[in-house]
Design a protein around this motif. Structure first.
Motif, PDB file in Angstrom:
ATOM      1  N   LEU A  96       0.767  -1.236   0.000  1.00  0.00           N
ATOM      2  CA  LEU A  96       0.000   0.000   0.000  1.00  0.00           C
ATOM      3  C   LEU A  96       0.803   1.294   0.000  1.00  0.00           C
ATOM      4  N   ASP A  97       2.073   1.254   0.383  1.00  0.00           N
ATOM      5  CA  ASP A  97       2.840   2.493   0.542  1.00  0.00           C
ATOM      6  C   ASP A  97       3.469   2.906  -0.790  1.00  0.00           C
ATOM      7  N   VAL A  98       2.851   3.874  -1.472  1.00  0.00           N
ATOM      8  CA  VAL A  98       3.299   4.266  -2.810  1.00  0.00           C
ATOM      9  C   VAL A  98       4.646   4.975  -2.791  1.00  0.00           C
ATOM     10  N   GLN A  99       5.147   5.349  -1.617  1.00  0.00           N
ATOM     11  CA  GLN A  99       6.438   6.015  -1.525  1.00  0.00           C
ATOM     12  C   GLN A  99       7.576   5.046  -1.177  1.00  0.00           C
ATOM     13  N   SER A 100       7.242   3.814  -0.865  1.00  0.00           N
ATOM     14  CA  SER A 100       8.263   2.868  -0.432  1.00  0.00           C
ATOM     15  C   SER A 100       8.941   2.204  -1.628  1.00  0.00           C
ATOM     16  N   LEU A 101      10.251   2.030  -1.527  1.00  0.00           N
ATOM     17  CA  LEU A 101      10.971   1.303  -2.572  1.00  0.00           C
ATOM     18  C   LEU A 101      10.663  -0.192  -2.535  1.00  0.00           C
ATOM     19  N   ASN A 102       9.940  -0.633  -1.498  1.00  0.00           N
ATOM     20  CA  ASN A 102       9.468  -2.014  -1.427  1.00  0.00           C
ATOM     21  C   ASN A 102       8.064  -2.189  -1.997  1.00  0.00           C
ATOM     22  N   TYR A 103       7.476  -1.135  -2.528  1.00  0.00           N
ATOM     23  CA  TYR A 103       6.094  -1.157  -3.001  1.00  0.00           C
ATOM     24  C   TYR A 103       5.955  -2.067  -4.216  1.00  0.00           C
ATOM     25  N   LEU A 104       5.180  -3.152  -4.061  1.00  0.00           N
ATOM     26  CA  LEU A 104       4.987  -4.100  -5.156  1.00  0.00           C
ATOM     27  C   LEU A 104       3.523  -4.495  -5.348  1.00  0.00           C
ATOM     28  N   GLY A 105       2.624  -3.878  -4.615  1.00  0.00           N
ATOM     29  CA  GLY A 105       1.213  -4.209  -4.771  1.00  0.00           C
ATOM     30  C   GLY A 105       0.736  -4.192  -6.218  1.00  0.00           C
ATOM     31  N   GLU A 142      -1.567   1.286 -15.369  1.00  0.00           N
ATOM     32  CA  GLU A 142      -1.434   1.833 -14.021  1.00  0.00           C
ATOM     33  C   GLU A 142      -0.449   1.027 -13.185  1.00  0.00           C
ATOM     34  N   SER A 143      -0.392  -0.281 -13.421  1.00  0.00           N
ATOM     35  CA  SER A 143       0.612  -1.096 -12.740  1.00  0.00           C
ATOM     36  C   SER A 143       2.013  -0.644 -13.109  1.00  0.00           C
ATOM     37  N   GLN A 144       2.255  -0.459 -14.393  1.00  0.00           N
ATOM     38  CA  GLN A 144       3.571  -0.024 -14.862  1.00  0.00           C
ATOM     39  C   GLN A 144       3.967   1.298 -14.222  1.00  0.00           C
ATOM     40  N   ALA A 145       3.047   2.250 -14.228  1.00  0.00           N
ATOM     41  CA  ALA A 145       3.343   3.569 -13.674  1.00  0.00           C
ATOM     42  C   ALA A 145       3.593   3.499 -12.169  1.00  0.00           C
ATOM     43  N   GLU A 146       2.747   2.770 -11.465  1.00  0.00           N
ATOM     44  CA  GLU A 146       2.845   2.757 -10.010  1.00  0.00           C
ATOM     45  C   GLU A 146       4.054   1.963  -9.507  1.00  0.00           C
ATOM     46  N   LEU A 147       4.438   0.907 -10.223  1.00  0.00           N
ATOM     47  CA  LEU A 147       5.605   0.149  -9.793  1.00  0.00           C
ATOM     48  C   LEU A 147       6.880   0.986  -9.857  1.00  0.00           C
ATOM     49  N   ASN A 148       6.994   1.811 -10.891  1.00  0.00           N
ATOM     50  CA  ASN A 148       8.197   2.638 -11.042  1.00  0.00           C
ATOM     51  C   ASN A 148       8.134   3.944 -10.253  1.00  0.00           C
ATOM     52  N   ARG A 149       6.952   4.321  -9.824  1.00  0.00           N
ATOM     53  CA  ARG A 149       6.767   5.627  -9.180  1.00  0.00           C
ATOM     54  C   ARG A 149       7.730   5.875  -8.032  1.00  0.00           C
ATOM     55  N   PRO A 150       7.834   5.010  -7.010  1.00  0.00           N
ATOM     56  CA  PRO A 150       8.725   5.347  -5.901  1.00  0.00           C
ATOM     57  C   PRO A 150      10.185   5.428  -6.307  1.00  0.00           C
ATOM     58  N   TRP A 151      10.607   4.622  -7.288  1.00  0.00           N
ATOM     59  CA  TRP A 151      11.996   4.677  -7.732  1.00  0.00           C
ATOM     60  C   TRP A 151      12.290   5.982  -8.442  1.00  0.00           C
ATOM     61  N   PHE A 152      11.364   6.423  -9.281  1.00  0.00           N
ATOM     62  CA  PHE A 152      11.560   7.713  -9.943  1.00  0.00           C
ATOM     63  C   PHE A 152      11.480   8.851  -8.931  1.00  0.00           C
ATOM     64  N   THR A 153      10.484   8.814  -8.065  1.00  0.00           N
ATOM     65  CA  THR A 153      10.246   9.916  -7.139  1.00  0.00           C
ATOM     66  C   THR A 153      11.375  10.057  -6.115  1.00  0.00           C
ATOM     67  N   ARG A 154      11.861   8.935  -5.602  1.00  0.00           N
ATOM     68  CA  ARG A 154      12.823   8.987  -4.506  1.00  0.00           C
ATOM     69  C   ARG A 154      14.273   8.796  -4.933  1.00  0.00           C
ATOM     70  N   ALA A 155      14.496   8.041  -6.017  1.00  0.00           N
ATOM     71  CA  ALA A 155      15.864   7.612  -6.311  1.00  0.00           C
ATOM     72  C   ALA A 155      16.444   8.143  -7.611  1.00  0.00           C
ATOM     73  N   LEU A 156      15.607   8.608  -8.555  1.00  0.00           N
ATOM     74  CA  LEU A 156      16.149   8.985  -9.857  1.00  0.00           C
ATOM     75  C   LEU A 156      17.046  10.211  -9.763  1.00  0.00           C
ATOM     76  N   GLY A 157      16.601  11.256  -9.077  1.00  0.00           N
ATOM     77  CA  GLY A 157      17.420  12.463  -8.963  1.00  0.00           C
ATOM     78  C   GLY A 157      18.793  12.182  -8.380  1.00  0.00           C
ATOM     79  N   PRO A 158      18.882  11.528  -7.207  1.00  0.00           N
ATOM     80  CA  PRO A 158      20.202  11.200  -6.658  1.00  0.00           C
ATOM     81  C   PRO A 158      21.020  10.304  -7.576  1.00  0.00           C
ATOM     82  N   ALA A 159      20.384   9.376  -8.278  1.00  0.00           N
ATOM     83  CA  ALA A 159      21.133   8.490  -9.172  1.00  0.00           C
ATOM     84  C   ALA A 159      21.785   9.278 -10.300  1.00  0.00           C
TER      85      ALA A 159
END
Length: 355
Positions: A96-105, A142-159
């Motif tokens: 359920l946590d859309v901000q978590s890098l563990n989000y796989l729902g 929507e699955s495609q977008a939501e699965l990548n969302r936390p990685w883009f939101t939290r990790a792409l800029g620093p990467a």
């Protein structure tokens, strides 16, 4: 290696159980059973059904199934209607946590999207052709977008900031950045957030995905620095050149990747970075394959390859786009070199720079 009937029977039994767990998890997410347990606390099946407007007997079967899997916890009441079920913090984060890098729902939605089209897939396997991204519907996009969302939101800029020359190109005042195959727009918004002096243009052929992207941009207050254009990769919006271009997890889906890469190369200023993020599969086929390769073959057979084959002519790439295949596409598109960027531990992905 499965050398005995007994070993393979055990494996197939486990795979079938996992299939039913996947579908059960999809049901629990779609009907709000998981969310209601997370938001409002433990409940009996009667209470949970009342919270979600669903039928108690099915809700009870779901709860008992999930408890038997060890996902939900339950007290040991002898009366089934008095058993209280709870969702622990770990599974709640993953589901359920859309901000978590563990989000796989959302992963379950991709499986269901493929299952809905099984007759069309079988027809394509027999006679050729494919099943388009549009046909897979909202569950897939929507699955495609939501699965990548936390990685883009939290990790792409620093990467990206960890690669100095790339970061310098993206930080140029007034930079124009192309996001090819932007889907639901989370990569576009991540680029705009990380580089506030840039304008980012996301392009995609799927109109409903761009509706999601525009809504997300408006909610994030980034509508003045991002734009979304309904077009294919062969028709990159111009006429001004771009300072950089990205293709996040989409090149393997494209029916004509060489033509798209050639168009992107022509649209980016000389020396501007072109970055491809795609699955980190092995460079060569091996059997047995790695867990990543196995997972990507599953996506490929049921989603990505049929999508790419739905348009003709098609390169028929599929999700398992190995490094030599990408290099061949890039060279044929006019690039001279393909290198791997030093970005590691970014989900299942590898970053390539084309120059």
């Amino acid at each position: 290696m499965m050398t005995s009937a007994e070993a393979y029977a055990e494996r197939l039994f486990g795979a079938s159980l996992s299939t039913y767990e996947t579908f059960s998890t999809y049901v629990g997410l779609t009907l709000g059973w998981f969310a209601a347990l997370a938001d409002d606390g433990p409940a009996t099946s009667t209470e949970l059904a009342a919270r979600t407007g669903t039928q108690e007997r099915y809700c009870r079967e779901f709860c008992e199934f999930q408890a038997s899997l060890g996902v939900l916890t339950v007290d040991d009441a002898s009366d089934p209607l008095r058993r209280v079920f709870a969702l622990p913090a770990g599974p709640a984060e993953v589901l359920l946590d859309v901000q978590s890098l563990n989000y796989l729902g959302p992963l379950t939605r991709m499986a269901v999207a493929a299952g809905r089209r099984i007759d069309d897939l079988l027809s394509a396997y027999r006679g050729g052709g494919g099943v388009s991204w549009e046909a897979f519907g909202d569950d897939a996009r929507e699955s495609q977008a939501e699965l990548n969302r936390p990685w883009f939101t939290r990790a792409l800029g620093p990467a990206l900031a960890s690669v100095p020359d790339l970061h310098a190109d993206l930080s140029r005042p007034g930079a124009r950045i192309l996001d090819l195959g932007c889907g639901g727009g989370w990569s576009t918004l991540a680029l705009a957030t990380a580089y506030p002096d840039a304008t980012v243009i996301g392009i995609d052929v799927d109109a409903p995905s761009l509706q999601l992207a525009r809504a997300a941009a408006a909610a994030a207050g980034l509508g003045d620095r991002v734009d979304f254009v309904l077009t294919g990769g062969e028709d990159v919006p111009g006429p001004e050149p771009y300072d950089a271009a990205f293709a996040f997890e989409c090149l393997h889906d494209l029916p004509r990747p060489v033509e798209v890469l050639a168009a992107v190369r022509a649209a980016v200023r000389p020396g501007g970075p072109v970055v491809i993020m795609d699955e980190a599969v092995a460079d060569e086929f091996a059997a047995p394959g790695s867990e990543v390769d196995r997972c990507m073959y599953g996506f490929s057979l049921f989603i990505c390859l049929p999508d790419g084959m739905a348009s003709t002519p098609s390169a028929g790439t599929g999700t398992v786009m190995r490094r030599p295949v990408l290099t061949d596409y890039a060279m044929r598109a006019g690039f001279a070199e393909v290198s791997v960027l030093p970005i590691e531990d970014f989900s299942f992905f590898r970053f390539y720079r084309l120059s």
